[in-house]
Design an enzyme around this catalytic site. Structure first.
Site, PDB file in Angstrom:
ATOM      1  N   LYS A 228       0.843  -1.197   0.000  1.00 40.82           N
ATOM      2  CA  LYS A 228       0.000   0.000   0.000  1.00 40.82           C
ATOM      3  C   LYS A 228       0.878   1.246   0.000  1.00 40.82           C
ATOM      4  O   LYS A 228       1.672   1.460   0.915  1.00 40.82           O
ATOM      5  CB  LYS A 228      -0.912  -0.015   1.230  1.00 40.82           C
ATOM      6  CG  LYS A 228      -1.760   1.245   1.396  1.00 40.82           C
ATOM      7  CD  LYS A 228      -2.537   1.219   2.713  1.00 40.82           C
ATOM      8  CE  LYS A 228      -3.167   2.573   3.018  1.00 40.82           C
ATOM      9  NZ  LYS A 228      -3.837   2.595   4.333  1.00 40.82           N
ATOM     10  N   LYS A 240     -10.113  13.228   7.988  1.00 41.67           N
ATOM     11  CA  LYS A 240      -9.630  12.808   9.297  1.00 41.67           C
ATOM     12  C   LYS A 240      -9.521  14.014  10.230  1.00 41.67           C
ATOM     13  O   LYS A 240      -9.189  15.121   9.781  1.00 41.67           O
ATOM     14  CB  LYS A 240      -8.234  12.190   9.187  1.00 41.67           C
ATOM     15  CG  LYS A 240      -8.130  10.863   8.469  1.00 41.67           C
ATOM     16  CD  LYS A 240      -6.671  10.430   8.416  1.00 41.67           C
ATOM     17  CE  LYS A 240      -6.491   9.113   7.694  1.00 41.67           C
ATOM     18  NZ  LYS A 240      -6.989   7.968   8.479  1.00 41.67           N
ATOM     19  N   ASP A 310     -12.235   7.385   3.577  1.00 40.20           N
ATOM     20  CA  ASP A 310     -11.037   7.157   4.378  1.00 40.20           C
ATOM     21  C   ASP A 310     -10.647   5.685   4.420  1.00 40.20           C
ATOM     22  O   ASP A 310      -9.634   5.328   5.021  1.00 40.20           O
ATOM     23  CB  ASP A 310     -11.242   7.693   5.795  1.00 40.20           C
ATOM     24  CG  ASP A 310      -9.934   7.824   6.568  1.00 40.20           C
ATOM     25  OD1 ASP A 310      -8.880   7.887   5.917  1.00 40.20           O
ATOM     26  OD2 ASP A 310      -9.977   7.864   7.812  1.00 40.20           O
ATOM     27  N   ARG A 314      -7.719  -0.138   0.812  1.00 46.48           N
ATOM     28  CA  ARG A 314      -8.213  -1.372   0.201  1.00 46.48           C
ATOM     29  C   ARG A 314      -8.657  -1.154  -1.244  1.00 46.48           C
ATOM     30  O   ARG A 314      -8.658  -2.086  -2.050  1.00 46.48           O
ATOM     31  CB  ARG A 314      -9.330  -1.961   1.054  1.00 46.48           C
ATOM     32  CG  ARG A 314     -10.589  -1.142   1.138  1.00 46.48           C
ATOM     33  CD  ARG A 314     -11.405  -1.444   2.380  1.00 46.48           C
ATOM     34  NE  ARG A 314     -10.761  -0.918   3.577  1.00 46.48           N
ATOM     35  CZ  ARG A 314     -11.267  -1.056   4.808  1.00 46.48           C
ATOM     36  NH1 ARG A 314     -12.422  -1.697   4.991  1.00 46.48           N
ATOM     37  NH2 ARG A 314     -10.637  -0.560   5.853  1.00 46.48           N
TER      38      ARG A 314
END
Length: 461
Positions: A228, A240, A310, A314
């Protein structure tokens, strides 16, 4: 750091390492003056403790150092800060594995991130290479761990997708590998739509990309590493809070890990065909940002509803994993700073391991214990698969449930793995919140040696 490991010479000073139970036996063989000195200093061979010994004419005659009763790969990292800056040699040989750990810990005790600020302090002592240490192994481990730490510690302004790509290029050039990079709208042209969707909001200079490094004999067993590479994560439109955003330069820690692991594999010359895939993006906020409840296409053809912007890691990994899995490699490993849920469950030091292959998981866990890099396996619990169902798409990237976040993230990734492909997913922190000997506060490599050992055993033989 490797400069802290030197050739032995006649001027080196003896360092005697002892466990508490060995001290009395060692003292029994010493002159009364030495016994009295050690007793007067209060040295009892406590782990990490050091006692300097007097020599003739007021010179330094050597030193004692305490080791823990249980094996600790970081035991020797305590000593460089406590010993005078000179060359030390082990007074007694160590078993090969312990000698390698001693050299590695001693070298890493000298690590510091000094790109922006010169380090101040005393010169550090050097260790003569332990006779039984595997030097080549120690050297590649020190270099790989340093690479991982440096990449993670570099601020996002200087470690965006382009800079991460440049790091991969440099590694490829060093080992004669090939590195191809697909940038910006090229991702759409070559069918990596999820990577593009996550990264398209960033500035033109920080366009998303897929880094594809290949090395080794095409006919050899295929090992593919996916990391990642979110070079900074604002959270996107699901922004965030500042407290959670502060450390997001480390969100490319998975990419750093697979580059470090690749450097170890290539330096060792393992007989395999290596492929490293890194989707590198910045999850930014702009008019191009993906929105909550948008539906994204993916390389595999599955559609994904954006339950939370957020949960972007994935999304970029799913395209890379689909490409990796399509080749049906003998081994597929991905590493990602993926979920806070894994940290809540296991803390910062213990990576969460998921795998669709029990033997592979067992091999990684065993290698982790042997290397002093423990991991903990969490289940790919099939009944939780319903938690990532979407009413309008094949999947959602974020469950509405507050529970099992690390497991549902892993289950999401599993949807993009071809059946029969041995796959392991590591959900890691990649950061030390507080400094310890050999492990300063900042970016950290976790389970790197365990993964290398697993690959070497399973594929290289």
């Amino acid at each position: 750091m490797l400069e802290q490991l030197v050739e032995a010479d006649d001027n080196a000073t003896n360092l005697t390492v002892l466990r508490k139970g060995d001290l009395d036996g060692w003292l029994a063989g010493q002159p009364p003056s030495v016994r009295q000195w050690v007793e007067q200093t209060g040295f009892r061979a406590e782990p990490g403790a050091v006692c300097l010994l007097p020599g003739e004419g007021g010179a330094l005659g050597g030193a004692l150092a305490g080791l823990p009763d249980e094996a600790d790969p970081w035991a020797f990292a305590h000593f460089p800060s406590k010993l005078p800056a000179r060359t030390w040699r082990l007074a007694m040989p160590l078993p090969a594995a312990q000698a390698g750990q001693a050299a590695l810990a001693w070298a890493l005790a000298a690590y510091g991130f000094d790109r922006y600020k010169a380090r101040k302090g005393k010169d550090l002592p050097r260790l003569a290479w332990p006779e039984t240490a595997d030097r080549a192994r120690v050297e590649r481990e020190v270099e790989a761990i340093s690479l991982v730490r440096d990449l993670i510690n570099t601020p996002a302004a200087d470690m965006g997708p382009a800079e991460l790509s440049a790091a991969a290029d440099a590694l490829a050039a060093r080992f004669g590998a090939k590195c191809r990079v697909i940038v910006g709208d090229g991702l759409l042209a070559e069918n990596y739509p999820a990577i593009h969707a996550v990264g398209r909001a960033a500035a033109q200079s920080r366009r998303p990309r897929l880094i594809d490094l290949r090395w080794g004999d095409e006919a050899a067993p295929k090992v593919t590493l996916v990391g990642k590479g979110v070079c900074f994560d604002t959270g996107g439109l699901d922004l965030k809070p500042s407290s959670n955003m502060k450390l997001m330069k480390k969100d490319m820690g998975g990419a750093a890990h697979v580059l470090g692991l690749a450097s170890m594999i290539m330096a060792a010359g393992l007989k395999l065909r290596l492929r490293v895939l890194i989707p590198a993006v910045e999850n930014s906020v702009s008019g191009e940002s993906m929105r909550p409840l948008d539906v994204l296409a993916t390389r595999k053809g599955l559609t994904v509803e954006v339950g939370n912007t957020d949960a972007e890691g994935r999304l970029i990994l799913c395209d890379a994993l689909a490409e990796a899995s399509a080749e049906k490699p003998a081994l597929l490993i991905d590493v990602a700073t993926l979920t806070g849920a894994a940290r809540s469950a296991l803390g910062t030091d213990l990576p969460a391991l998921f795998s669709n292959d029990d033997r592979l998981a067992a091999d990684i866990l065993e290698a982790g214990e042997a290397a002093g890099e423990p991991l903990w396996r969490l289940p790919l619990h099939k009944p939780y698969r319903r938690m990532i169902d979407s009413k309008v798409a094949d999947l959602t990237n974020a469950s509405d449930s507050p529970h099992a976040g690390a497991i549902t993230a892993a289950l999401f990734l599993q949807e993009f793995i071809e059946p029969g492909t041995p796959w392991a997913h590591l959900d890691i922190m990649a950061w030390n919140g507080a400094g310890r000997p050999g492990r300063p506060e900042g970016g950290e490599a976790l389970a790197l040696r365990a993964l290398f050992a697993t690959i070497a055993r399973r594929v290289d033989g």
